[in-house]
Design a protein around this motif. Structure first.
Motif, mmCIF file in Angstrom:
data_model
loop_
_atom_site.group_PDB
_atom_site.id
_atom_site.type_symbol
_atom_site.label_atom_id
_atom_site.label_comp_id
_atom_site.label_asym_id
_atom_site.label_seq_id
_atom_site.Cartn_x
_atom_site.Cartn_y
_atom_site.Cartn_z
ATOM 1 N N GLU A 76 27.361 7.257 40.961
ATOM 2 C CA GLU A 76 27.077 8.650 41.354
ATOM 3 C C GLU A 76 26.047 9.290 40.418
ATOM 4 O OE1 GLU A 76 31.132 9.992 43.566
ATOM 5 O OE2 GLU A 76 31.255 9.953 41.409
ATOM 6 N N HIS A 95 31.633 15.398 36.617
ATOM 7 C CA HIS A 95 32.017 15.320 38.028
ATOM 8 C C HIS A 95 33.440 14.768 38.084
ATOM 9 C CE1 HIS A 95 32.503 14.101 42.107
ATOM 10 N NE2 HIS A 95 32.410 12.818 41.811
ATOM 11 N N HIS A 97 37.421 14.913 40.624
ATOM 12 C CA HIS A 97 37.957 15.088 41.978
ATOM 13 C C HIS A 97 39.183 16.016 41.931
ATOM 14 C CE1 HIS A 97 36.122 11.042 43.634
ATOM 15 N NE2 HIS A 97 35.226 11.846 43.093
ATOM 16 N N HIS A 161 34.993 15.899 48.660
ATOM 17 C CA HIS A 161 34.733 14.875 47.636
ATOM 18 C C HIS A 161 35.196 15.280 46.244
ATOM 19 C CE1 HIS A 161 31.380 12.611 45.235
ATOM 20 N NE2 HIS A 161 32.585 12.266 44.869
HETATM 21 ZN ZN LIG Z 1 33.140 11.347 43.083
#
Ligand SMILES: [Zn+2]
Length: 223
Positions: A76, A95, A97, A161
């Motif tokens: 990512e 980042h 979740h 996401h």
């Molecule tokens: Zn992710």
């Protein structure tokens, strides 16, 4: 940056990974954290490693063009590179979740931003929380979709996401993701108890003015 500082930085990133995992924001190998030392060196968490068991030496290294200098970087990384390209100020990107924040985008697919007018926390901490449209995992589109929101927004939800937060240092990015998920959890509880209500216009305006004063004094900071 000296070898000692690099080693400390990697240890801090591992510590944040473990904290986010404890807070249920990083299941299995989910999520990634990066830190820009210079245009030539961006340290980023590795691909496919469970963040709860990650070691400092697992960290990978890339440059601003996305060339791999060391290790196996997260798939990512396009999102991280987009942030660094958008602002010289950006030093850290997280980042994760976070379940409550993601759930809002699944239950409310047309929502463009989190209903932050319900309480003061998010308005004061970051002004607004937009929802970035969905992109397929590991694609260039993941980075491209962030473009309309950069460099203005430091706290964003990624539809269906996760979330992405960035800052001038690791703690600013970390504050953003914690603040976001805590607020999303409160909003979810309110929703389940009968519905989210908003503050009245004069109070919202007053809160936005306070936020503007904070930005004038401290720059566009996430509190
Ligand atoms: Zn992710």
């Amino acid at each position: 940056m000296s070898d000692d500082s690099k080693s400390n930085l990697k240890k801090r990133i591992v510590k944040i990974c473990k904290k986010l995992h404890k807070k249920n924001m990083l299941a299995a190998a989910d999520g990634n954290i990066s830190y820009r030392i210079s245009d030539e060196e961006i340290w980023i968490t590795p691909s496919g490693v469970m963040k709860a068991f990650m070691e400092p030496e697992d960290m990978a290294c890339i440059n601003i063009k996305g060339d791999i200098l060391h290790g196996i970087p997260s798939s990512e990384m396009a999102m991280h590179l987009q942030v660094y390209k958008s602002s010289q100020e950006a030093r850290a990107v997280i980042h994760a979740h976070p379940p409550y924040a993601i759930a809002w985008t699944i239950s409310h697919p047309n929502l463009k931003e989190l209903p932050i007018g319900a309480m003061s926390e998010l308005i004061l901490a970051c002004g607004e929380v937009p929802i970035v449209p969905f992109a397929l995992p590991g694609t260039k589109e993941m980075g491209d979709n962030l473009l309309p929101f950069l460099p203005k927004n430091k706290v964003m939800i990624l539809a269906r996401h996760g979330a992405l937060c960035w800052g001038r240092d690791l703690s600013e990015a970390h504050r953003g993701i914690e603040r976001l998920e805590h607020s999303a959890q409160i909003l979810t509880l309110a929703h389940s108890l009968g519905g989210v209500t908003l503050l009245d216009e004069p109070k919202l305006l007053a809160l936005k003015n306070i936020r503007q004063e904070i930005v004038k004094k401290m720059g566009d900071i996430v509190l």
